[in-house]
Design an enzyme around this catalytic site. Structure first.
Site, mmCIF file in Angstrom:
data_model
loop_
_atom_site.group_PDB
_atom_site.id
_atom_site.type_symbol
_atom_site.label_atom_id
_atom_site.label_comp_id
_atom_site.label_asym_id
_atom_site.label_seq_id
_atom_site.Cartn_x
_atom_site.Cartn_y
_atom_site.Cartn_z
ATOM 1 N N MET A 127 0.832 -1.196 0.000
ATOM 2 C CA MET A 127 0.000 0.000 0.000
ATOM 3 C C MET A 127 0.870 1.250 0.000
ATOM 4 O O MET A 127 1.883 1.309 0.691
ATOM 5 C CB MET A 127 -0.907 -0.011 1.245
ATOM 6 C CG MET A 127 -1.987 1.071 1.243
ATOM 7 S SD MET A 127 -1.454 2.686 1.895
ATOM 8 C CE MET A 127 -1.325 2.335 3.643
ATOM 9 N N SER A 128 0.478 2.262 -0.768
ATOM 10 C CA SER A 128 1.143 3.562 -0.835
ATOM 11 C C SER A 128 2.581 3.381 -1.314
ATOM 12 O O SER A 128 2.791 2.847 -2.404
ATOM 13 C CB SER A 128 1.054 4.265 0.526
ATOM 14 O OG SER A 128 1.427 5.615 0.422
ATOM 15 N N SER A 129 3.594 3.763 -0.534
ATOM 16 C CA SER A 129 4.965 3.533 -1.004
ATOM 17 C C SER A 129 5.224 2.038 -1.179
ATOM 18 O O SER A 129 5.988 1.627 -2.059
ATOM 19 C CB SER A 129 5.980 4.132 -0.023
ATOM 20 O OG SER A 129 6.082 3.376 1.162
ATOM 21 N N GLY A 131 2.895 0.006 -2.202
ATOM 22 C CA GLY A 131 2.254 -0.298 -3.481
ATOM 23 C C GLY A 131 3.134 0.092 -4.649
ATOM 24 O O GLY A 131 3.252 -0.645 -5.636
ATOM 25 N N ALA A 132 3.778 1.260 -4.542
ATOM 26 C CA ALA A 132 4.685 1.693 -5.598
ATOM 27 C C ALA A 132 5.895 0.769 -5.690
ATOM 28 O O ALA A 132 6.375 0.464 -6.790
ATOM 29 C CB ALA A 132 5.125 3.128 -5.344
#
Length: 301
Positions: A127-129, A131-132
């Site tokens: 998720m978020s970083s 996820g990236a």
């Protein structure tokens, strides 16, 4: 031989997994019912989170107990990033065999060797970083993963420095679809069966604009040869769900847009099928991304 693990609550710290050029930590959860040749899910936390807090919020270890799934939780150190974010935009951490991606790959190899994991059933989500960084891992090591799930994340190499990252997170600029496709193809020499892609995003995300979800889908459409509109559009637990199937009918990309949700991981903690616990960035919206992702990967009934 790896150094024995130290147990911290429900997660066990993994030591001695390689050269660790990204200077990350690693924790695991291996349920008692984990079978030989069972699956592994790699779970990447977001900024300001820890492996333990993300596991508590998402409910992955609870599902692991239900289904016999091994879990690996890479962890970021504040010495690498003040917010505890994975460095998905730094040149030293977005390429194969370098930095954080290599560290995560070394962890995976250690867990596979230690616990007789089926190498054809390794999956990754974040998720978020996280996820990236999931986007980074899927592009740079596609041969390792059968599937990936990117929650509130961004496409691979949509940014290559902090300033670009902040702009892309707001939904501005970014590489063309052709360039995004080329970035994935150029990230490795792989030309086999690509990992399936599950994309989740909040429709009202003010931290990572939801346009990034559409960019992730487009980055992988040509890779999977499923350009154009989705094969089917439906509602799941009341939320829009798009699916792209290849010419064999296999679902290779899916996208959930969680209407009116902000920045975070969608959870459903209530009832007999409830998983996780609501907190900052772990958002109770009545749909469990953890359960649906695991189902998409064929890990649950």
């Amino acid at each position: 031989m790896p150094i024995p693990s130290d147990t911290h609550g429900s997660l066990a710290e993994l030591h001695g997994f390689g050269t660790d050029p990204g200077a990350l930590s690693a924790e695991t959860y291996i349920p008692e019912n984990f079978p030989k040749n069972g699956p592994l899910v790699v779970v990447l936390h977001g900024s300001t989170q820890s492996p333990e807090s993300y596991d508590l919020g998402s409910g992955w270890s609870t599902l692991a107990d239900e289904c016999g799934i091994a879990l690996l939780f890479p962890g970021q150190r504040n010495s690498n990033n003040a917010l505890g974010s994975f460095n998905w935009f730094k040149s030293g951490d977005i390429h194969r065999d370098r930095g954080e991606p290599l560290s995560i790959c070394q962890m995976i190899k250690q867990v596979v060797d230690d616990h007789a994991v089926d190498p054809s059933r390794i999956f990754i989500t974040g998720m978020s970083s996280g996820g990236a960084m999931t986007s980074v891992m899927l592009a740079t090591y596609p041969e390792v993963f059968a599937g990936g799930a990117i929650i509130a994340g961004l496409p691979y190499r949509s940014a290559e420095n902090l300033m670009e990252a902040l702009v892309r997170m707001k939904g501005y600029g970014g590489p063309s679809d052709r360039t995004l496709d080329a970035h994935v193809r150029d990230a490795s020499d792989f030309r086999g069966r690509w990992p399936t892609i599950s994309v989740w995003h909040g429709g009202s995300d003010k931290t990572v604009d939801s346009s990034n979800a559409d960019s992730i889908v487009r980055q992988w459409q040509k890779i999977h040869d499923v350009e154009g509109p989705p094969t089917r559009v439906e509602k799941v637990d009341g939320f829009p769900h798009k699916v792209w199937c290849d010419d064999t009918g296999r679902a290779v990309i899916e996208e959930y847009m969680i209407t009116d949700m902000g920045h975070g991981t969608p959870i459903s903690a209530e009832g007999a099928e409830g998983l996780g616990e609501a907190s900052k960035f772990m958002l109770e919206v009545g749909i469990s991304s953890t359960r649906h992702i695991a189902k998409f990967w064929g890990l649950t009934q």
